[in-house]
Design an enzyme around this catalytic site. Structure first.
Site, PDB file in Angstrom:
ATOM      1  N   SER A 174      -2.906   6.218  -7.873  1.00 21.20           N
ATOM      2  CA  SER A 174      -3.500   5.143  -8.647  1.00 21.20           C
ATOM      3  C   SER A 174      -2.839   4.954 -10.008  1.00 21.20           C
ATOM      4  O   SER A 174      -1.701   4.560 -10.088  1.00 21.20           O
ATOM      5  CB  SER A 174      -5.001   5.402  -8.792  1.00 21.20           C
ATOM      6  N   ASP A 200      10.996   2.090 -12.695  1.00 25.82           N
ATOM      7  CA  ASP A 200      11.609   0.761 -12.573  1.00 25.82           C
ATOM      8  C   ASP A 200      12.420   0.379 -13.802  1.00 25.82           C
ATOM      9  O   ASP A 200      13.479  -0.249 -13.696  1.00 25.82           O
ATOM     10  CB  ASP A 200      10.534  -0.295 -12.322  1.00 25.82           C
ATOM     11  N   LYS A 246      -1.934   4.765  -3.445  1.00 23.29           N
ATOM     12  CA  LYS A 246      -3.143   3.960  -3.639  1.00 23.29           C
ATOM     13  C   LYS A 246      -2.791   2.830  -4.589  1.00 23.29           C
ATOM     14  O   LYS A 246      -2.684   3.028  -5.793  1.00 23.29           O
ATOM     15  CB  LYS A 246      -4.289   4.782  -4.203  1.00 23.29           C
TER      16      LYS A 246
END
Length: 474
Positions: free
Chosen positions: A282, A293, A307
């Site tokens: 999460s 990224d 999740k």
């Protein structure tokens, strides 16, 4: 008691199935008003767009179950209090962490400011009794059951310390589990572990990170292993400590609308590696995915939980609380997370190996392993990995795979010689499987630490009482 881990209405939450999957609330006596209110909210907000026909069951739990969504839940008042305590990492107890070693349960750690600390318990005490009930030979979970109690009640805990039996009268209190742990690992590498994204997590991380920077931090290991999540806003604010301008994630609702979570902060001048495992979920995946990224950090460890959906908490006017899935999120570059997880840049298995690998990936060189009385530390960081360093009558043994990893050596088994072989550069060392300095249990081989010291000049091995320290300088 814990082992080895402010409510904001209508706030998007990221919560972990790894922590809460066992939760199956049973609702009694819900009113007609509650049933209709829950039905209306599910139809209006849930990601799957259920209609009235889908929610034909008469009970709240029936409607929730029909969605086949483990994250959408209804809580009555009592259940909400329990859930919120878990989210904010509060509990009632005396404030100790226990571990087991050779049938003995030791105090592995003590929460700062806890009743246990005030009473005078210390790390390494072994537990003998609770309220005069003999607990010798009991497991950690069995002892936990015996020492649990309500806030304000007293526990008489019997322990053994340096051959003496002592008893402590300790009052159970409501405690907040520290969510941030920091230390310098050596060679300029700082370590910050975050166990949950509570409402005050961002401010804690900011303050503790600033302390590490004052201590001379030149690179950072950010440990999100076993962190099941929490508030999205906490992840967003923490991301701003590492990302100058960007987004934490793209939030897509049931109509496909993209609502990016904006991040505006400062970049760090040092390298960062994020530790994750299968229980990193999460909000942990939100933060790790964004740092990965943007090239701010590399991820080390194992694949994360996966999740990638967001819940909102909505208080019911008729009583109770509904946690409902409203969005799915994607990383800044559009990578799907739900049921997929994040793939590490540096794959590493084993808790100790993961920390060592992360440490060395950002410039760390000297690794120190300390074991004894149910405790194992790597450069001072406690590791929940049992039986990889243990004591026998003739000395201390270390798991062969861990030894090879720390040494940077190749480990092989020669079936013809019936020997285990370590190869490091031009150095080739082997030991036969019937040698008393090699222990093989359940297919796992461990070697006497003194043998490693003899074979490799960069290994030191010192024993102090019931503990051992093995140091390897890369």
């Amino acid at each position: 008691m814990i082992r080895f881990k402010r409510w904001r209405l209508s706030l998007a939450l990221i919560l972990s199935l790894a922590i809460f999957s066992a939760w199956t609330p049973v609702v009694f006596g819900e009113s007609t008003e509650q049933l209709q209110e829950v039905r209306d909210l599910l139809e209006k907000y849930h990601l799957s767009k259920p209609d009235d026909e889908d929610l034909s069951n008469e009970a709240i739990d029936g409607m929730v179950d029909s969605l086949d969504d483990p994250y959408t839940e209804y809580f009555d008042e009592e259940e909400w209090q329990i859930f919120n305590s878990a989210l904010e990492q509060t509990f009632v107890g005396i404030g100790i962490v226990m571990s087991e070693d050779n049938g003995i349960v030791y105090i592995e750690d003590i929460i700062a400011g806890s009743p246990a600390e005030s009473a005078g318990l210390v790390i390494g005490d072994s537990i003998l009794s609770a309220d005069d009930k003999d607990l010798t030979g009991k497991t950690v979970s069995e002892i936990q059951n015996e020492v649990r109690g309500v806030e304000g009640s007293n526990l008489v805990l019997g322990i053994s310390r340096n051959g003496k039996t002592l008893k402590f009268n300790i009052e159970r209190k409501s405690l907040h589990i520290p969510i941030v742990t920091t230390r310098m690992l050596g060679d300029g590498v700082g370590y910050l572990a975050l166990s949950g994204f509570t409402s005050d997590a961002a401010s804690q991380v900011k303050n503790r990170l600033a302390e590490l920077e004052k201590e001379g931090l030149t690179s950072l290991v950010l440990d999100l292993r076993n962190n099941g999540g929490g508030y999205v806003t906490a992840a967003q604010d923490i991301a701003g400590l590492f990302i100058k301008d960007g987004v934490l994630a793209h939030m897509r609702d049931r109509d496909g609308n993209d609502n990016p979570l904006i991040v505006s902060g400062t970049a760090k001048p040092y390298s960062v590696v994020v530790l994750v495992n299968g229980n990193s979920a999460s909000a942990s995946e939100l933060l790790a995915g964004a740092l990965q990224d943007y090239g701010v950090a590399k991820i080390a460890g194992t694949n994360t939980f996966g999740k990638g959906v967001v819940q909102s908490l909505i208080p019911l006017q008729s009583g109770g609380m509904l946690k409902i899935t409203i969005q799915e999120y994607y990383t800044p570059t559009g990578r799907k997370v739900d049921k997929v997880g994040l793939k590490p840049d540096i794959p590493l298995e084993g808790a100790a190996e993961q920390l060592i690998g992360a440490f060395r990936s950002v410039g760390g060189k000297i690794v120190s392993l300390t074991a004894g009385k149910g405790s194992l530390t790597v450069n001072g960081v406690r590791i929940s990995q049992q039986d990889i360093i243990f004591k026998e009558t003739n000395g201390w043994y270390i798991n062969m795979r861990l030894a090879a990893y720390v040494l940077g050596a190749e480990l092989k088994y020669d079936s013809k010689k019936r020997a285990v072989i370590l190869t490091k550069g031009t150095i080739v060392k082997w030991i036969k499987t019937n040698d008393s300095r090699l222990k093989i249990v359940d297919g796992q081989s461990s070697i006497h630490a003194g043998v490693l010291k003899k074979w490799f000049s960069n290994v030191s091995y010192t024993v102090s009482g019931d503990s051992v320290k093995i140091t390897v300088n890369e």
